[in-house]
Write a protein that holds these residues in place. Structure first.
Motif, PDB file in Angstrom:
ATOM      1  N   VAL A   1       0.985  -1.170   0.206  1.00 47.65           N
ATOM      2  CA  VAL A   1      -0.053   0.010  -0.063  1.00 47.65           C
ATOM      3  C   VAL A   1       0.757   1.194   0.079  1.00 47.65           C
ATOM      4  N   ARG A   2       0.812   2.231  -1.108  1.00 51.00           N
ATOM      5  CA  ARG A   2       1.625   3.376  -1.183  1.00 51.00           C
ATOM      6  C   ARG A   2       0.758   4.559  -1.448  1.00 51.00           C
ATOM      7  N   ASP A   3       0.885   5.397  -0.166  1.00 60.22           N
ATOM      8  CA  ASP A   3       0.154   6.767  -0.509  1.00 60.22           C
ATOM      9  C   ASP A   3      -1.265   6.728  -0.985  1.00 60.22           C
ATOM     10  N   VAL A   4      -1.821   5.874  -0.299  1.00 58.49           N
ATOM     11  CA  VAL A   4      -3.286   5.821  -0.756  1.00 58.49           C
ATOM     12  C   VAL A   4      -4.159   6.763   0.214  1.00 58.49           C
ATOM     13  N   SER A   5      -5.142   7.619  -0.431  1.00 55.13           N
ATOM     14  CA  SER A   5      -5.815   8.449   0.261  1.00 55.13           C
ATOM     15  C   SER A   5      -7.530   8.404  -0.434  1.00 55.13           C
ATOM     16  N   PHE A   6      -8.549   8.533   0.454  1.00 56.77           N
ATOM     17  CA  PHE A   6      -9.767   8.349  -0.142  1.00 56.77           C
ATOM     18  C   PHE A   6     -10.663   8.665   1.053  1.00 56.77           C
TER      19      PHE A   6
ATOM     20  N   SER B   1      -7.490  -5.871  -0.660  1.00 61.21           N
ATOM     21  CA  SER B   1      -7.574  -6.339   0.846  1.00 61.21           C
ATOM     22  C   SER B   1      -6.524  -5.467   1.664  1.00 61.21           C
ATOM     23  N   GLU B   2      -5.498  -5.302   1.116  1.00 63.64           N
ATOM     24  CA  GLU B   2      -4.265  -4.715   2.101  1.00 63.64           C
ATOM     25  C   GLU B   2      -4.691  -3.459   2.354  1.00 63.64           C
TER      26      GLU B   2
ATOM     27  N   ALA C   1      -6.332   0.494   6.600  1.00 60.54           N
ATOM     28  CA  ALA C   1      -7.264   1.336   6.962  1.00 60.54           C
ATOM     29  C   ALA C   1      -8.208   1.122   8.330  1.00 60.54           C
ATOM     30  N   TYR C   2      -8.395  -0.075   8.401  1.00 61.31           N
ATOM     31  CA  TYR C   2      -8.969  -0.681   9.543  1.00 61.31           C
ATOM     32  C   TYR C   2      -8.386  -0.827  10.775  1.00 61.31           C
ATOM     33  N   GLY C   3      -7.104  -0.833  10.589  1.00 65.88           N
ATOM     34  CA  GLY C   3      -6.073  -0.887  11.621  1.00 65.88           C
ATOM     35  C   GLY C   3      -5.586  -2.395  11.935  1.00 65.88           C
ATOM     36  N   ALA C   4      -5.954  -3.231  11.173  1.00 71.03           N
ATOM     37  CA  ALA C   4      -5.627  -4.656  11.272  1.00 71.03           C
ATOM     38  C   ALA C   4      -4.060  -5.037  11.080  1.00 71.03           C
ATOM     39  N   ASP C   5      -3.437  -4.046  10.190  1.00 71.48           N
ATOM     40  CA  ASP C   5      -2.143  -4.191   9.829  1.00 71.48           C
ATOM     41  C   ASP C   5      -1.360  -3.266  10.703  1.00 71.48           C
ATOM     42  N   PRO C   6      -0.534  -3.936  11.862  1.00 76.54           N
ATOM     43  CA  PRO C   6       0.474  -3.031  12.639  1.00 76.54           C
ATOM     44  C   PRO C   6       1.395  -2.210  12.144  1.00 76.54           C
TER      45      PRO C   6
END
Length: 337
Positions: free
Chosen positions: A270-275, A294-295, A300-305
């Protein structure tokens, strides 16, 4: 020129319900090579794999193994000839040990650990990997199970290993282990058919690549002449690419954003994603498998520490962690019994 280890010539496969899954498909896998097979869902990859593995007999065309025409009526025949298939969901026996799983189906005793330990150590040396032979498979991580499946293929003397989406459920570190093992074994003479939606893997790992679309081979050649754009164009077709590149009309917005994501980054790609998501909107993420959909949502959900960036819900900044995101907007949720 090196003769193919396995070749498919004009292979077609039709089913009783009228479905035509393959149409005159061709494939040539050279000894010791890593051959990529790519295509969208429904392109015919799974059917081609099953023809190679002996699950399906082709309706038309010819399958040749080491130059000789073959008709494999069941997976056991293909396996005995030297073709091992590792599916995405690894079919191991979870209640057995690593050692027992590795030699399950191989000639000789599989439940006599002392007789097999030296052979097992030799297999580990071939792949340059360490794993406890006495561990039960049910206790292993997904990446370790993948390695057990590879060792199992080697134990039966496979000359061609078919890997169907081998890294779909693996973390980045586990993916790299699989890549190194494939490279190491191919250098030793084992051939691989590597089936994946992850185009970066195909480009970096394979020697040749075949592209299927609607059951037909539309591209094939040396991997080094391809890049991701050319592969995507071959997979989905020019017309669809033209549609995807049209500029969408601006959507009508209503009120401040309920969810605002800024400069989201994560090691998973994930690289510099904004929405933003505003009241009444339905925002969708589209892309091929492996494109990062999915990544992005996990980050965004916080599941990736390891994700970094700013996430605001109803204007309030959310700290990292999925539980915090839920409480910020929806409260603590129902209590358990």
């Amino acid at each position: 020129m090196t003769a193919p280890l396995l070749s498919l010539e004009g292979v077609g496969k039709s089913f009783p319900n009228g479905t035509v899954a393959l149409r005159g498909a061709r494939l040539n896998i050279l000894p010791g090579s890593v051959h990529g097979l790519v295509g969208a869902n429904g392109a015919g990859k799974s059917t081609m794999i099953k023809v190679i593995a002996g699950v399906h007999a082709p309706t038309t065309g010819t399958v040749r193994w080491k130059g000789e025409e073959v008709v494999w009526r069941d997976p056991g025949s293909a396996r005995k000839a030297g073709v091992a298939t590792i599916m995405q969901h690894v079919p191991l026996a979870p209640s057995l040990t690593v050692l027992e799983n590795v030699f399950l189906g191989a000639p000789g005793p599989w439940r006599l650990p002392r007789a097999r330990r030296a052979e097992f150590a030799g297999l580990l040396e071939r792949v340059n990997y360490l794993i406890d032979p006495d561990a039960e498979v049910m206790d292993l991580a997904i990446g370790e199970r993948q390695m057990v499946a590879i060792l199992q293929a080697l134990a039966v003397g496979a000359e061609l290993v078919v890997m169907d989406e081998p890294t779909a459920s693996l973390a980045e570190g586990e993916r790299q282990v699989v890549f190194e093992v494939v490279r190491r074994l191919s250098a030793q003479g084992t051939a691989f058919l590597y089936v994946s939606h992850f185009l970066d893997e195909v480009l970096s790992l394979t020697d040749r690549v075949t592209v299927l679309r609607d059951g037909t081979v539309v591209e094939e050649g040396e991997t080094d002449v391809y890049d991701e754009d050319r592969l995507v164009q071959a997979i989905v077709g020019r017309d669809l690419l033209a549609v995807e590149r049209r500029t969408a009309p601006p959507a009508e917005t209503s009120g401040p954003a309920l969810l605002a994501v800024r400069e989201l980054n994560a090691p998973a790609g994930v690289r510099d994603v904004s929405f933003e998501v505003r009241p009444g909107e339905v925002v969708g993420f589209a892309g091929l498998l492996g494109s990062g959909r999915s990544e992005i949502l996990h980050a965004a959900y916080g599941a990736d520490p390891h994700a970094r960036g700013e996430v605001r819900v109803a204007g309030e900044k959310v700290r990292r962690g999925p539980a915090r995101g839920r409480r910020r907007r929806h409260g603590p949720g129902p209590r358990g019994p």
